[in-house]
Design an enzyme around this catalytic site. Structure first.
Site, PDB file in Angstrom:
ATOM      1  N   ARG A 127     -16.693  13.612  -5.401  1.00  0.00           N
ATOM      2  CA  ARG A 127     -15.655  14.460  -5.178  1.00  0.00           C
ATOM      3  C   ARG A 127     -14.522  13.571  -4.989  1.00  0.00           C
ATOM      4  O   ARG A 127     -14.113  13.237  -3.849  1.00  0.00           O
ATOM      5  CB  ARG A 127     -16.019  15.331  -3.822  1.00  0.00           C
ATOM      6  CG  ARG A 127     -16.646  16.624  -4.331  1.00  0.00           C
ATOM      7  CD  ARG A 127     -16.555  17.758  -3.315  1.00  0.00           C
ATOM      8  NE  ARG A 127     -16.763  19.144  -3.864  1.00  0.00           N
ATOM      9  CZ  ARG A 127     -17.295  19.961  -3.126  1.00  0.00           C
ATOM     10  NH1 ARG A 127     -16.747  20.105  -1.900  1.00  0.00           N
ATOM     11  NH2 ARG A 127     -17.348  21.211  -3.537  1.00  0.00           N
ATOM     12  N   GLN A 132     -11.797  15.546 -10.584  1.00  0.00           N
ATOM     13  CA  GLN A 132     -11.748  16.728 -10.473  1.00  0.00           C
ATOM     14  C   GLN A 132     -12.142  17.558 -11.862  1.00  0.00           C
ATOM     15  O   GLN A 132     -12.998  18.479 -11.887  1.00  0.00           O
ATOM     16  CB  GLN A 132     -10.590  17.340 -10.028  1.00  0.00           C
ATOM     17  CG  GLN A 132     -10.286  17.002  -8.453  1.00  0.00           C
ATOM     18  CD  GLN A 132      -9.030  17.803  -8.003  1.00  0.00           C
ATOM     19  OE1 GLN A 132      -7.931  17.958  -8.948  1.00  0.00           O
ATOM     20  NE2 GLN A 132      -8.633  17.956  -6.717  1.00  0.00           N
ATOM     21  N   ASP A 135     -15.975  17.746 -12.407  1.00  0.00           N
ATOM     22  CA  ASP A 135     -16.885  18.405 -11.368  1.00  0.00           C
ATOM     23  C   ASP A 135     -17.311  19.675 -11.623  1.00  0.00           C
ATOM     24  O   ASP A 135     -16.774  20.597 -11.571  1.00  0.00           O
ATOM     25  CB  ASP A 135     -15.836  18.684  -9.984  1.00  0.00           C
ATOM     26  CG  ASP A 135     -16.737  19.091  -8.826  1.00  0.00           C
ATOM     27  OD1 ASP A 135     -17.971  19.087  -8.975  1.00  0.00           O
ATOM     28  OD2 ASP A 135     -16.019  19.333  -7.670  1.00  0.00           O
ATOM     29  N   SER A 138     -18.475  22.264  -8.920  1.00  0.00           N
ATOM     30  CA  SER A 138     -17.384  23.321  -8.439  1.00  0.00           C
ATOM     31  C   SER A 138     -17.007  24.264  -9.410  1.00  0.00           C
ATOM     32  O   SER A 138     -16.935  25.450  -9.098  1.00  0.00           O
ATOM     33  CB  SER A 138     -16.180  22.132  -8.004  1.00  0.00           C
ATOM     34  OG  SER A 138     -16.237  21.501  -7.086  1.00  0.00           O
ATOM     35  N   TYR A 233     -18.756  17.909   1.194  1.00  0.00           N
ATOM     36  CA  TYR A 233     -19.931  18.932   1.327  1.00  0.00           C
ATOM     37  C   TYR A 233     -20.383  19.130   2.893  1.00  0.00           C
ATOM     38  O   TYR A 233     -20.253  18.265   3.377  1.00  0.00           O
ATOM     39  CB  TYR A 233     -21.358  18.247   0.606  1.00  0.00           C
ATOM     40  CG  TYR A 233     -20.988  18.493  -1.109  1.00  0.00           C
ATOM     41  CD1 TYR A 233     -20.800  19.593  -1.670  1.00  0.00           C
ATOM     42  CD2 TYR A 233     -20.615  17.076  -1.599  1.00  0.00           C
ATOM     43  CE1 TYR A 233     -20.607  19.615  -3.090  1.00  0.00           C
ATOM     44  CE2 TYR A 233     -20.386  16.880  -2.984  1.00  0.00           C
ATOM     45  CZ  TYR A 233     -20.220  18.140  -3.806  1.00  0.00           C
ATOM     46  OH  TYR A 233     -19.955  18.169  -5.137  1.00  0.00           O
TER      47      TYR A 233
END
Length: 386
Positions: A127, A132, A135, A138, A233
């Site tokens: 993360r 991003q 990911d 997500s 997390y």
């Protein structure tokens, strides 16, 4: 350089690893894309669309896997109906990129290492700002949060928004979201769009501003321990902290019409947030949608994959929610995969550079070894328990 898109064989999996638009971009970059016949059918992407994008459609599963330098999947390798394993289809020295659940099922990592496959797990993408676009946890969790609220609204025997009519005024539904990660935040936003009054709880105080920015009330608990990992997390908390948390949220659960639970800890059983006693205290007709059902559930009454009614409360334990929105789930996942591909393919050749923090974290097996310490620990735990 051959990139293969495998057809998913898991019964509940409707997503596909690459959509035709992304295939067209890869072909323009000089890559050859092999697509197994019917790979995109359940996500509403036809073989003809892939052909138009420049892919080669192949019906022979063994050929698709065996010829590929890189195999792209959604679900971890499965056992096939003929008793063989998808791992056995991989060519030694090839690369597999997929969700692999290496902490929950480290035996898959062991098989991939024995096959001398370089396996990159989408769950292990760090993360970070730079990662991003890769990911996938997500991107898929956002869909889970959205769909969970729609399921809850459909099951609730009430309206979500406030309505003023000639027959009287209807009060808005109250939604309580437990866990304000990506799934929880999307659930909050969706419930607010539908007109509900929303409260949200998370053990991580850092998410308070995000919850408030979406128009929800943040239910905060003060704990004397770290509640988030370095990656952002939620961390597994002590028994004392869990008890204090349950005492706080019990009152909010009691008044809620819909409870959405989203709390998950990678590689661990989902934390228990809603006890059976709390369910008994809820209003008749209330609904719980437990996104964490696949990891055992946040609710004591959850049965994964089933909708049940207990103590007058409908408890829904959906499995693989992103798969229920296969078009956009596949679109987002395709982007995640191709962003990662750009890191490992240079000058039309595979380059696994462990000096890159993203590759270093995501690559769980290489050159016949499990190279991720967390996966090794998980495997040792399983072996020890056996």
């Amino acid at each position: 350089m051959k990139i293969a898109v495998a057809k998913e064989i898991e019964v509940c999996e409707r997503r596909v690893a690459l959509i035709p638009d992304i295939v067209a971009r890869l072909v323009k970059q000089g890559l050859e894309v092999l697509v197994e016949t019917g790979a995109g059918d359940r996500a509403f992407f036809s073989d003809a669309a892939y052909e138009a994008a420049g892919a080669t459609i192949i019906a022979d599963t063994a050929r698709v896997w065996g010829e590929a330098d890189v195999v792209l999947k959604v679900s971890p390798p499965q056992e096939r109906s003929d008793g063989s394993s998808e791992v056995e289809l991989l060519r030694e020295g090839s690369v597999l990129i997929s969700f692999l659940n290496p902490l929950g099922n480290p035996a898959v990592a062991q098989k991939l290492a024995e096959r001398k496959v370089s396996a990159l797990s989408m769950e292990m993408i760090p993360r970070s700002t730079r990662a991003q676009s890769m990911d996938a946890l997500s991107s898929q969790a956002s869909i889970s949060g959205y769909k969970a609220v729609l399921i809850g609204a459909a099951a609730l025997p009430k309206y979500f928004p406030m309505l003023t009519t000639a027959a009287g005024t209807i009060a808005p539904a109250k939604v309580f979201v437990m866990g304000a990660g990506v799934a929880g935040l999307q659930a909050i936003a969706t419930a607010r769009r539908l007109g509900a009054i929303v409260e949200a709880f998370d053990i991580r105080p850092a998410v308070k501003e995000e919850v408030l920015s979406l128009g929800a009330k943040f239910v905060e608990v003060k704990l004397d321990e770290e509640t988030a990992t370095a990656g952002g997390y939620a961390r597994e908390i002590s028994e004392d902290s869990r008890r204090r948390t349950q005492e706080l949220v019990a009152a909010h659960i009691k008044t809620a019409d819909v409870v959405i639970t989203t709390a998950q800890v990678p590689g661990k059983k989902a934390p228990l947030l809603v006890t059976e006693e709390m369910v008994m205290g809820m209003k008749t007709g209330s609904v719980i949608v437990d996104i964490a059902a696949e990891q055992g559930g946040n609710c004591a009454c959850t049965e994964p994959g089933k909708d049940i009614i207990k103590h007058g409360v409908t408890i829904i334990g959906p499995i693989n929610l992103p798969s229920s929105v296969p078009v956009h789930a596949s679109q987002l996942y395709s982007k995640n995969l191709t962003s990662l591909l750009q890191l490992i393919i240079k000058n039309n050749a595979i380059q696994i550079d462990f000096g890159d923090d993203i590759i270093n974290d995501a690559c769980i097996t290489h050159a016949g070894e499990i190279r991720n310490s967390r996966v090794k620990e998980a495997l040792q735990t399983v072996v020890g328990a056996g």
